[in-house]
Design a protein around this motif. Structure first.
Motif, mmCIF file in Angstrom:
data_model
loop_
_atom_site.group_PDB
_atom_site.id
_atom_site.type_symbol
_atom_site.label_atom_id
_atom_site.label_comp_id
_atom_site.label_asym_id
_atom_site.label_seq_id
_atom_site.Cartn_x
_atom_site.Cartn_y
_atom_site.Cartn_z
ATOM 1 N N LEU A 1 -1.290 -1.702 -7.292
ATOM 2 C CA LEU A 1 0.088 -1.383 -7.660
ATOM 3 C C LEU A 1 0.280 -1.508 -9.178
ATOM 4 O O LEU A 1 0.883 -0.637 -9.807
ATOM 5 N N ALA A 2 -0.236 -2.574 -9.759
ATOM 6 C CA ALA A 2 -0.133 -2.748 -11.211
ATOM 7 C C ALA A 2 -0.877 -1.633 -11.940
ATOM 8 O O ALA A 2 -0.409 -1.114 -12.957
ATOM 9 N N HIS A 3 -2.027 -1.263 -11.409
ATOM 10 C CA HIS A 3 -2.820 -0.198 -12.027
ATOM 11 C C HIS A 3 -2.051 1.123 -12.012
ATOM 12 O O HIS A 3 -2.020 1.844 -13.006
ATOM 13 N N GLU A 4 -1.414 1.441 -10.894
ATOM 14 C CA GLU A 4 -0.625 2.668 -10.804
ATOM 15 C C GLU A 4 0.591 2.609 -11.713
ATOM 16 O O GLU A 4 0.962 3.604 -12.327
ATOM 17 N N MET B 1 0.828 -1.211 0.000
ATOM 18 C CA MET B 1 0.000 0.000 0.000
ATOM 19 C C MET B 1 0.864 1.263 0.000
ATOM 20 O O MET B 1 0.503 2.258 -0.628
ATOM 21 N N ILE B 2 2.006 1.225 0.665
ATOM 22 C CA ILE B 2 2.926 2.374 0.617
ATOM 23 C C ILE B 2 3.444 2.541 -0.811
ATOM 24 O O ILE B 2 3.541 3.661 -1.316
ATOM 25 N N ALA B 3 3.752 1.435 -1.482
ATOM 26 C CA ALA B 3 4.201 1.510 -2.873
ATOM 27 C C ALA B 3 3.110 2.113 -3.762
ATOM 28 O O ALA B 3 3.409 2.907 -4.658
ATOM 29 N N VAL B 4 1.855 1.765 -3.510
ATOM 30 C CA VAL B 4 0.752 2.331 -4.288
ATOM 31 C C VAL B 4 0.654 3.834 -4.049
ATOM 32 O O VAL B 4 0.506 4.619 -4.987
ATOM 33 N N VAL B 5 0.758 4.244 -2.794
ATOM 34 C CA VAL B 5 0.665 5.669 -2.471
ATOM 35 C C VAL B 5 1.811 6.450 -3.103
ATOM 36 O O VAL B 5 1.604 7.532 -3.650
ATOM 37 N N VAL B 6 3.011 5.898 -3.066
ATOM 38 C CA VAL B 6 4.150 6.566 -3.707
ATOM 39 C C VAL B 6 3.914 6.666 -5.211
ATOM 40 O O VAL B 6 4.168 7.701 -5.820
ATOM 41 N N GLY B 7 3.404 5.603 -5.804
ATOM 42 C CA GLY B 7 3.084 5.638 -7.231
ATOM 43 C C GLY B 7 2.041 6.678 -7.563
ATOM 44 O O GLY B 7 2.123 7.366 -8.582
ATOM 45 N N MET B 8 1.033 6.819 -6.690
ATOM 46 C CA MET B 8 -0.005 7.824 -6.918
ATOM 47 C C MET B 8 0.559 9.227 -6.773
ATOM 48 O O MET B 8 0.157 10.133 -7.488
ATOM 49 N N LYS B 9 1.494 9.401 -5.867
ATOM 50 C CA LYS B 9 2.065 10.729 -5.639
ATOM 51 C C LYS B 9 2.862 11.187 -6.857
ATOM 52 O O LYS B 9 2.805 12.354 -7.222
ATOM 53 N N VAL C 1 1.264 4.252 -19.165
ATOM 54 C CA VAL C 1 1.124 3.511 -20.415
ATOM 55 C C VAL C 1 -0.290 3.669 -20.952
ATOM 56 O O VAL C 1 -0.503 3.859 -22.156
ATOM 57 N N LYS C 2 -1.264 3.614 -20.054
ATOM 58 C CA LYS C 2 -2.659 3.712 -20.477
ATOM 59 C C LYS C 2 -2.994 5.099 -21.027
ATOM 60 O O LYS C 2 -3.890 5.235 -21.852
ATOM 61 N N LYS C 3 -2.259 6.110 -20.579
ATOM 62 C CA LYS C 3 -2.517 7.472 -21.068
ATOM 63 C C LYS C 3 -2.242 7.588 -22.565
ATOM 64 O O LYS C 3 -2.921 8.331 -23.256
ATOM 65 N N VAL C 4 -1.239 6.880 -23.054
ATOM 66 C CA VAL C 4 -0.865 6.982 -24.460
ATOM 67 C C VAL C 4 -1.417 5.832 -25.297
ATOM 68 O O VAL C 4 -1.207 5.802 -26.502
ATOM 69 N N ALA C 5 -2.087 4.893 -24.671
ATOM 70 C CA ALA C 5 -2.604 3.726 -25.382
ATOM 71 C C ALA C 5 -3.944 4.052 -26.041
ATOM 72 O O ALA C 5 -4.657 4.977 -25.645
ATOM 73 N N THR C 6 -4.284 3.261 -27.033
ATOM 74 C CA THR C 6 -5.592 3.389 -27.669
ATOM 75 C C THR C 6 -6.644 2.764 -26.751
ATOM 76 O O THR C 6 -6.305 2.095 -25.763
ATOM 77 N N ASN C 7 -7.905 2.964 -27.080
ATOM 78 C CA ASN C 7 -8.983 2.378 -26.274
ATOM 79 C C ASN C 7 -8.860 0.859 -26.210
ATOM 80 O O ASN C 7 -9.052 0.262 -25.153
ATOM 81 N N PHE C 8 -8.564 0.240 -27.350
ATOM 82 C CA PHE C 8 -8.416 -1.215 -27.384
ATOM 83 C C PHE C 8 -7.275 -1.666 -26.480
ATOM 84 O O PHE C 8 -7.401 -2.638 -25.740
ATOM 85 N N GLU C 9 -6.144 -0.960 -26.532
ATOM 86 C CA GLU C 9 -4.996 -1.334 -25.708
ATOM 87 C C GLU C 9 -5.292 -1.147 -24.224
ATOM 88 O O GLU C 9 -4.868 -1.965 -23.402
ATOM 89 N N ARG C 10 -6.031 -0.100 -23.868
ATOM 90 C CA ARG C 10 -6.430 0.091 -22.460
ATOM 91 C C ARG C 10 -7.332 -1.029 -21.995
ATOM 92 O O ARG C 10 -7.161 -1.566 -20.897
#
Length: 137
Positions: A94-97, A20-28, A102-111
């Motif tokens: 964590l994977a989502h963060e 969870m700390i890794a997720v928070v750091v990733g979000m920051k 990557v998801k920002k630059v991906a197409t809808n299909f790739e997301r």
């Protein structure tokens, strides 16, 4: 009821807060949760918010179950499944963060493909829990 060794719960009680700390750091340093709501309708926003709150509550509950098993000197297979679910959800976040840039630059299909792959990995983790936890117990 099969007893699961206390070492599993010791590792889980350490791993969950670390993840969870890794997720928070990733979000920051990455994109925050508010940006995920952009472009979604009212129902989509409610769904994202409810799922997020329920998942975080589940992760915290699994930490408390791990701590309770430590206090009791061991735990049951049911407690171990619940703790495994919490660890899996923390890995999902964590994977989502990690994949958000990557998801920002991906197409809808790739997301969509990334979301399905993460979901399939989460399901595979939960299925493998059956074999791993039975081997421990």
């Amino acid at each position: 009821m099969t007893d699961v060794p206390i070492q599993f719960f010791q590792a889980a009680a350490t791993a969950i807060p670390t993840l969870m700390i890794a997720v928070v750091v990733g979000m920051k340093f990455g994109e925050g949760p508010a940006q995920r709501l952009e472009g979604k309708g009212k129902v989509g926003r409610i769904v994202v918010l409810v799922i997020s709150v329920v998942a975080i509550a589940g992760i915290f509950a699994s930490e408390f179950v791990a701590l309770a098993a430590l206090i009791q000197g061991g735990g049951t297979l049911e407690q171990a499944y619940f703790v495994w679910l919490g660890i899996t959800m923390a890995f999902y976040f964590l994977a989502h963060e990690y994949l958000m840039p990557v998801k920002k630059v991906a197409t809808n299909f790739e997301r969509e493909l990334l979301d399905w792959m993460i979901l399939l990995l989460m399901i595979a983790s939960l299925v493998s829990a059956t074999y791993v936890l039975r081997a421990l117990g």
